[in-house]
Design a protein around this motif. Structure first.
Motif, short mmCIF file in Angstrom:
data_model
loop_
_atom_site.label_atom_id
_atom_site.label_comp_id
_atom_site.label_asym_id
_atom_site.label_seq_id
_atom_site.Cartn_x
_atom_site.Cartn_y
_atom_site.Cartn_z
N ALA A 1 75.13 126.22 -11.38
CA ALA A 1 75.38 127.33 -11.90
C ALA A 1 77.27 127.70 -11.09
O ALA A 1 78.34 128.33 -11.69
N LEU A 2 77.55 127.36 -9.89
CA LEU A 2 78.83 126.99 -9.40
C LEU A 2 80.02 125.59 -10.15
O LEU A 2 80.89 125.95 -9.73
N HIS A 3 79.17 125.23 -11.00
CA HIS A 3 80.76 124.82 -11.83
C HIS A 3 80.90 125.91 -13.05
O HIS A 3 81.60 125.37 -14.10
N ASP A 4 79.62 126.81 -13.32
CA ASP A 4 80.04 127.50 -14.05
C ASP A 4 80.58 128.80 -13.96
O ASP A 4 80.18 129.96 -13.29
N PRO A 5 81.53 129.51 -14.88
CA PRO A 5 82.45 130.42 -14.04
C PRO A 5 81.98 132.16 -14.33
O PRO A 5 82.58 133.46 -14.11
N ARG A 6 81.03 132.47 -15.32
CA ARG A 6 79.98 132.88 -16.19
C ARG A 6 79.79 134.26 -14.88
O ARG A 6 79.35 135.41 -14.66
N GLU A 7 79.52 133.67 -13.81
CA GLU A 7 78.61 134.30 -12.31
C GLU A 7 80.10 134.13 -11.47
O GLU A 7 80.39 133.27 -11.09
N ASP A 8 79.83 135.33 -10.00
CA ASP A 8 80.64 135.28 -8.54
C ASP A 8 80.31 133.52 -8.33
O ASP A 8 79.01 134.50 -7.86
N PRO A 9 81.22 132.92 -7.97
CA PRO A 9 80.69 131.54 -6.98
C PRO A 9 79.81 132.82 -6.15
O PRO A 9 78.78 131.80 -4.70
N ARG A 10 80.15 133.56 -5.21
CA ARG A 10 79.83 133.74 -4.16
C ARG A 10 78.14 134.56 -3.33
O ARG A 10 77.44 133.83 -2.98
N THR A 11 78.44 134.90 -5.36
CA THR A 11 76.94 135.70 -4.98
C THR A 11 75.93 134.24 -5.23
O THR A 11 75.09 134.45 -4.44
N ILE A 12 76.99 133.09 -6.19
CA ILE A 12 75.55 131.82 -5.75
C ILE A 12 75.17 131.47 -4.94
O ILE A 12 74.10 131.36 -4.53
N LEU A 13 76.17 130.81 -3.82
CA LEU A 13 76.33 131.16 -2.64
C LEU A 13 75.04 131.87 -2.22
O LEU A 13 74.65 130.99 -1.45
N ARG A 14 75.42 132.66 -2.03
CA ARG A 14 74.52 133.73 -1.01
C ARG A 14 73.16 133.51 -1.52
O ARG A 14 72.11 133.10 -1.12
N ARG A 15 72.82 133.72 -2.87
CA ARG A 15 70.98 133.32 -2.93
C ARG A 15 70.92 131.88 -3.19
O ARG A 15 69.58 131.59 -2.56
N LEU A 16 72.00 130.55 -3.62
CA LEU A 16 71.31 129.33 -3.05
C LEU A 16 70.84 129.51 -1.55
O LEU A 16 69.54 128.86 -1.23
N MET A 17 71.73 130.17 -0.88
CA MET A 17 71.19 130.03 0.84
C MET A 17 69.79 130.88 1.00
O MET A 17 69.34 130.41 1.86
N ARG A 18 69.78 132.25 0.75
CA ARG A 18 68.37 132.70 0.50
C ARG A 18 66.71 131.93 0.36
O ARG A 18 66.61 131.63 0.64
N ARG A 19 67.90 131.01 -0.81
CA ARG A 19 66.48 129.57 -1.91
C ARG A 19 66.22 129.29 -0.16
O ARG A 19 64.92 128.65 0.10
N LEU A 20 67.41 128.53 -0.46
CA LEU A 20 66.97 127.32 1.14
C LEU A 20 66.55 127.87 2.21
O LEU A 20 65.24 127.00 2.15
N GLY A 21 66.34 128.85 2.79
CA GLY A 21 65.63 128.85 3.27
C GLY A 21 64.29 129.76 3.46
O GLY A 21 63.06 129.36 4.41
N LEU A 22 63.89 129.82 2.22
CA LEU A 22 62.42 130.17 2.09
C LEU A 22 61.69 128.50 1.33
O LEU A 22 60.50 128.57 1.09
#
Ligand SMILES: Cc1cc2nc3c(=O)[nH]c(=O)nc-3n(C[C@H](O)[C@H](O)[C@H](O)COP(=O)(O)O)c2cc1C
Ligand code: SF4
Length: 435
Positions: free
Chosen positions: A355-376
């Motif tokens: 999704a970081l390759h895809d400009p349809r969503e704010d990349p910072r939102t994606i990174l925050r979500r990714l970090m949260r998921r990694l923690g689980l």
């Protein structure tokens, strides 16, 4: 000791590159007669047996986790209440950026069988299994080598396992031999408690067993005469990517990563990062990596892992975000999809990276979500696959911080979207793909 014994292989002129496992002249071939002429016969164990010298040598497993081998053999020994155990040599080498087990099985299969048979004799095991991937080109030569050991006191059986990443995890090997399905199983019981046919089972990587064969011959002090206190001895290293001479080397543990790259001819093009340990290892930014030594403690402190001692040099033009997304997708597809993190977490993190390759969503939102998921993810699967996956993605966020920042700022780098590392084709996700 039985019979005349040749002198132990001594370090060559370059301290970093030490031939022990690979010391036999290649021109004499891998047959049993040439092996015995070079290394001599396996000695009968002395009063100390095998567990004590292997423990004193400080040998740690070469299959990924670096667990102390002496302790592992002792755990199997402690389970023996009248049941004869089984010894399994793990030669699957499911790690796509590693080639060392293949090289070892091709050049010195009898060192592996020596080690496996020595452990089997010490434990009173009924048989020895050598696991390799089904259809691997190595199969005919290891079968020929196994046939040469037909008179060594216990049967040596070659088992062909489905060629999946998670199928060579230890409980998956046991499950495959017992039921025909190579998916990892929940622990406990661990294989040393209940493994092949319910027997206590010792599973060790083929390189680990080859070191056992040398310790049985030359002793723990000889083994420790190279390497570090934390990580003694030599290890086989697979060096790939942007170096002049990719391939497999034997080096003393403790050798700096920069020296290993030099032994491989040095960078063939500008390099930005090293992936160390395998896909489940960790990324190190190139400049910071060169002085880090190949040692469990040092690599862990630096944010990587010794793993299977594979080192991949990533050229500067490669987009770290694209490559991380590609490898994460491969690892997610290779999980056995039976535990929560592998069914939901790994594909979701891989999706975030794409999704970081895809400009349809704010990349910072994606990174925050990714970090949260990694923690689980860590510690929540039946095997270590989600943990390796998490280490890999976390390390990428650090090593490719500039590329991730550029993507977050909407300025993907020129290499973005261009695949670099060649990965195996995706495996069949249905149950048939694990049989
Ligand atoms: C997903 C996954 C895949 C693995 N694949 C391999 C493999 O291909 N070869 C191997 O020796 N160990 C592999 N391992 C590690 C084995 O489970 C086991 O720990 C190892 O064979 C033990 O050998 P050692 O103690 O000599 O390192 C894998 C582990 C995981 C979690
Ligand atoms: S953690 Fe993943 S790879 Fe390991 S057993 Fe569970 S589903 Fe399979």
């Amino acid at each position: 000791m039985i019979g005349p014994h040749p002198a132990p292989p001594s370090p060559g002129p370059i301290a970093a590159s030490v031939s022990r496992l690979l010391s036999a002249p290649a021109e004499h071939g891998p047959g049993l007669a040439a092996h015995l002429a070079h290394f001599g016969p396996l000695p009968a164990p002395g009063d100390a047996g095998l567990i004590d010298p292997v423990t004193r040598a400080g040998l740690r497993g070469r299959g990924g986790a670096g667990f102390p081998t002496g302790r592992k053999i002792a755990s199997v020994s402690a389970q023996l209440t009248g049941r004869r155990p089984t010894v399994v040599a793990n030669g699957c080498e499911g790690e796509p950026i590693s080639g060392k087990d293949h090289v070892l099985l091709e050049l010195a299969p009898h060192l592996v069988f020596d080690g496996a048979l020595a452990v089997a004799a010490a434990l009173g095991a009924e048989e020895v299994l050598l696991c390799v991937h089904r259809g691997d080109p190595i199969v005919p030569s290891v079968r020929a080598a196994a046939a040469e050991r037909a008179h060594d006191g216990r049967p040596v059986r070659v088992v062909e396992v489905p060629g999946r990443y998670a199928a060579s995890e230890e409980s998956a090997l046991v499950n495959f031999v017992n039921t025909g399905t190579a998916r990892p199983t929940a622990k406990p019981p661990r294989p040393f408690e209940r493994g092949i046919d319910g027997r206590p089972t010792l599973i060790a990587n083929v390189e680990t067993l080859a070191h056992v064969a040398l310790i049985a011959r030359y002793g723990p002090d000889w083994f420790r005469s190279v390497g570090t206190a934390d990580s003694p001895g030599t290890t086989l290293v697979t060096v790939g990517g942007g170096v002049a001479f990719p391939g497999v080397l034997e080096v003393a543990l403790g050798t700096p990563l920069g020296t290993i790259l030099e032994l491989s001819g040095g960078p063939a093009e500008p390099v930005q990062a090293l992936l160390v340990g395998g896909l489940g290892g960790g990324w190190l930014p190139f400049r910071r990596a060169l002085d880090v030594r190949l040692d469990h403690a040092e690599l862990r402190a630096a944010g990587a892992a010794l793993g299977v001692a594979a080192i991949l040099a990533v050229p500067a033009w490669v987009c770290g975000v694209t490559e991380t997304a590609r490898i994460a997708t491969y690892l997610a597809g290779e999980s056995a999809r039976q535990c929560g993190p592998c069914m939901f977490g790994l594909p979701a993190v891989a999706g975030d990276l794409w999704a970081l390759h895809d400009p349809r969503e704010d990349p910072r939102t994606i990174l925050r979500r990714l970090m949260r998921r990694l923690g689980l993810l860590p510690g929540r699967g039946a095997c270590g696959h989600p943990d390796g996956f998490t280490r890999f993605v976390r390390g990428a966020l650090d090593a490719f911080a500039d590329d991730f920042r550029d993507h977050a700022d909407g300025r993907p780098c020129p290499g973005s979207g261009h695949p670099w590392l060649s990965l195996p084709a995706a495996g069949d996700p249905t149950p048939a793909g694990w049989q």
